[in-house]
Design an enzyme around this catalytic site. Structure first.
Site, PDB file in Angstrom:
ATOM      1  N   LYS A  88      -9.668 -13.111   2.862  1.00  0.00           N
ATOM      2  CA  LYS A  88      -8.227 -13.274   2.707  1.00  0.00           C
ATOM      3  C   LYS A  88      -7.826 -14.577   3.381  1.00  0.00           C
ATOM      4  O   LYS A  88      -8.445 -14.996   4.374  1.00  0.00           O
ATOM      5  CB  LYS A  88      -7.466 -12.115   3.355  1.00  0.00           C
ATOM      6  CG  LYS A  88      -6.082 -11.881   2.766  1.00  0.00           C
ATOM      7  CD  LYS A  88      -6.153 -11.126   1.450  1.00  0.00           C
ATOM      8  CE  LYS A  88      -4.775 -10.705   0.982  1.00  0.00           C
ATOM      9  NZ  LYS A  88      -4.843  -9.837  -0.207  1.00  0.00           N
ATOM     10  N   LYS A 191       6.894  -8.098  -7.268  1.00  0.00           N
ATOM     11  CA  LYS A 191       5.903  -8.425  -8.285  1.00  0.00           C
ATOM     12  C   LYS A 191       5.215  -7.188  -8.851  1.00  0.00           C
ATOM     13  O   LYS A 191       5.006  -7.078 -10.059  1.00  0.00           O
ATOM     14  CB  LYS A 191       4.843  -9.372  -7.707  1.00  0.00           C
ATOM     15  CG  LYS A 191       5.346 -10.782  -7.488  1.00  0.00           C
ATOM     16  CD  LYS A 191       4.216 -11.783  -7.343  1.00  0.00           C
ATOM     17  CE  LYS A 191       3.428 -11.608  -6.072  1.00  0.00           C
ATOM     18  NZ  LYS A 191       2.429 -12.697  -5.900  1.00  0.00           N
ATOM     19  N   HIS A 194       8.161  -3.550  -9.681  1.00  0.00           N
ATOM     20  CA  HIS A 194       8.987  -3.439 -10.884  1.00  0.00           C
ATOM     21  C   HIS A 194       8.152  -3.029 -12.093  1.00  0.00           C
ATOM     22  O   HIS A 194       8.649  -2.357 -13.005  1.00  0.00           O
ATOM     23  CB  HIS A 194       9.776  -4.727 -11.130  1.00  0.00           C
ATOM     24  CG  HIS A 194       9.049  -5.810 -11.861  1.00  0.00           C
ATOM     25  ND1 HIS A 194       8.239  -6.711 -11.226  1.00  0.00           N
ATOM     26  CD2 HIS A 194       9.029  -6.133 -13.179  1.00  0.00           C
ATOM     27  CE1 HIS A 194       7.745  -7.562 -12.120  1.00  0.00           C
ATOM     28  NE2 HIS A 194       8.195  -7.230 -13.316  1.00  0.00           N
TER      29      HIS A 194
END
Length: 363
Positions: A88, A191, A194
């Site tokens: 990451k 992102k 929804h």
């Protein structure tokens, strides 16, 4: 002399949350870039994980987040059946204020310097257009636009995977995977959130939403008049009769304050690192709340971006993401058989796969 027993180096080298192979601190004064790239494991293959762009309060907080997120990616990729380890990156700063093309290009050069040990993608604060810029300096970049050889928005399959996790949770708890008539509360409708709303509405669930951004909520309620907007997350988790709670924003949503007041019988959401600290998974189990491990159900996105490296095919990726339903059920079965919380069961399965891969490679 500085006491480092609770510092970053202690976390990296000594604590149970450490064990990382490599951590790279990146700085480009010309563009203002300050970033951290953490590689937790390459036992299964090159580390794969997104780039988070966030205004951390301190550099130490940024490093700690990178370490935790990278470790989570090792487990996520292992449980998704991918030949990738976990990594990451975090870029420190407010993306609305400091994100520039020059900064993203500088970041791309740092990722490229790792020679493929780390493959990057989108995360909070970064988007497909950003990865297109990063890719100009780094071929180990996924989450690009279709016009630039990528798969596009990975949040589509992330939401689909979470939806499959919810269906598996319903199957395990209520004997039926249908979510029709279930009351589902979603914290964070950005992102991923929804898209998750669309799946739930299509199946006939009763949906409640909240988000720190009023425009995000308004986008949902204007499209779906039946969706109920709730003031904040604290009100959402206390909603009477809630069946499923879906944390879809930042981590740490399940903590000593939230778990005791949860009304939902299932927690299944897209956010990473939902458990604020070790022991929360037992608190959930003690309250009779079924927890679908975050890194299992939100793996649809990483399944999608990993496929870019082999020539992207959406139908192939969606079929892989659909298997999150079976994987989640298998974790619940393992948890029941071993008498442990689902999070611990998922960890055991992932750790075994990483251990076997490392042993096979003589590591």
């Amino acid at each position: 002399m500085t006491d480092v027993t609770d510092g970053v180096l202690h976390t990296l080298f000594q604590s149970d949350q450490g064990g990382h192979e490599q951590v790279v601190l990146c700085q480009d004064r010309a563009s203002g870039l300050k970033a951290v790239i953490a590689i937790h494991s390459t036992a299964l293959g090159p580390a794969l994980g997104g780039t988070r762009f966030y205004p951390y309060a301190t550099e130490e907080e940024a490093v700690a987040d990178a370490l935790n997120l990278a470790r989570g990616m090792s487990y996520k990729n292992a449980m998704a059946g991918l030949d990738h380890g976990g990594g990451k990156a975090v870029i420190i700063g407010d993306p609305e204020k400091i994100k520039t093309e020059e900064l993203l290009l500088a970041y791309g050069r740092f990722v490229a310097s790792l020679g493929g040990r780390y493959v990057t993608a989108c995360d909070v604060g970064t988007y497909v257009a950003d990865m297109d810029v990063v890719a100009r300096e780094c071929r180990w970049t996924t989450g690009r636009s279709p016009e630039n050889g990528g798969a596009g928005d990975s949040s589509v399959l992330t939401a689909f995977g979470v939806y499959q996790g919810m269906r598996a949770s319903a199957q395990h708890l209520w004997g039926d995977p249908s979510l029709r008539g279930r009351r589902v509360g979603i914290a964070g409708v950005g992102k991923v959130g929804h898209h998750l709303v669309e799946h739930l509405i299509a199946e006939g669930a009763e949906v409640f939403v909240t988000d720190v951004r009023e425009d995000a909520v308004r986008r949902i309620t204007e499209r779906h008049a039946d969706v109920v907007a709730v003031a904040d997350t604290d009100a959402l988790i206390r909603t009477e009769g809630l069946d499923i709670y879906a944390p879809c924003a930042l981590g740490g949503a399940l903590n000593d304050d939230s778990v005791p007041v949860l009304t939902a019988k299932v927690v299944c959401g897209a956010a990473n690192n939902q458990l604020a600290h070790p022991g929360v998974e037992k608190d959930l189990a003690d309250r009779g709340i079924l927890y679908a491990p975050d890194y299992v159900v939100n793996a649809g996105g990483v399944i999608q971006v990993a496929d870019e490296l082999h020539g992207f095919d959406f139908d192939r990726c969606k079929a892989k993401a659909a298997k999150i339903f079976d994987t989640t059920l298998a974790i619940f079965a393992r948890a029941k058989a071993d008498g442990i919380p689902p999070a611990a069961a998922a960890d055991r399965i992932a750790e075994q796969r990483m251990h076997d891969a490392a042993a096979a490679r003589g590591r």
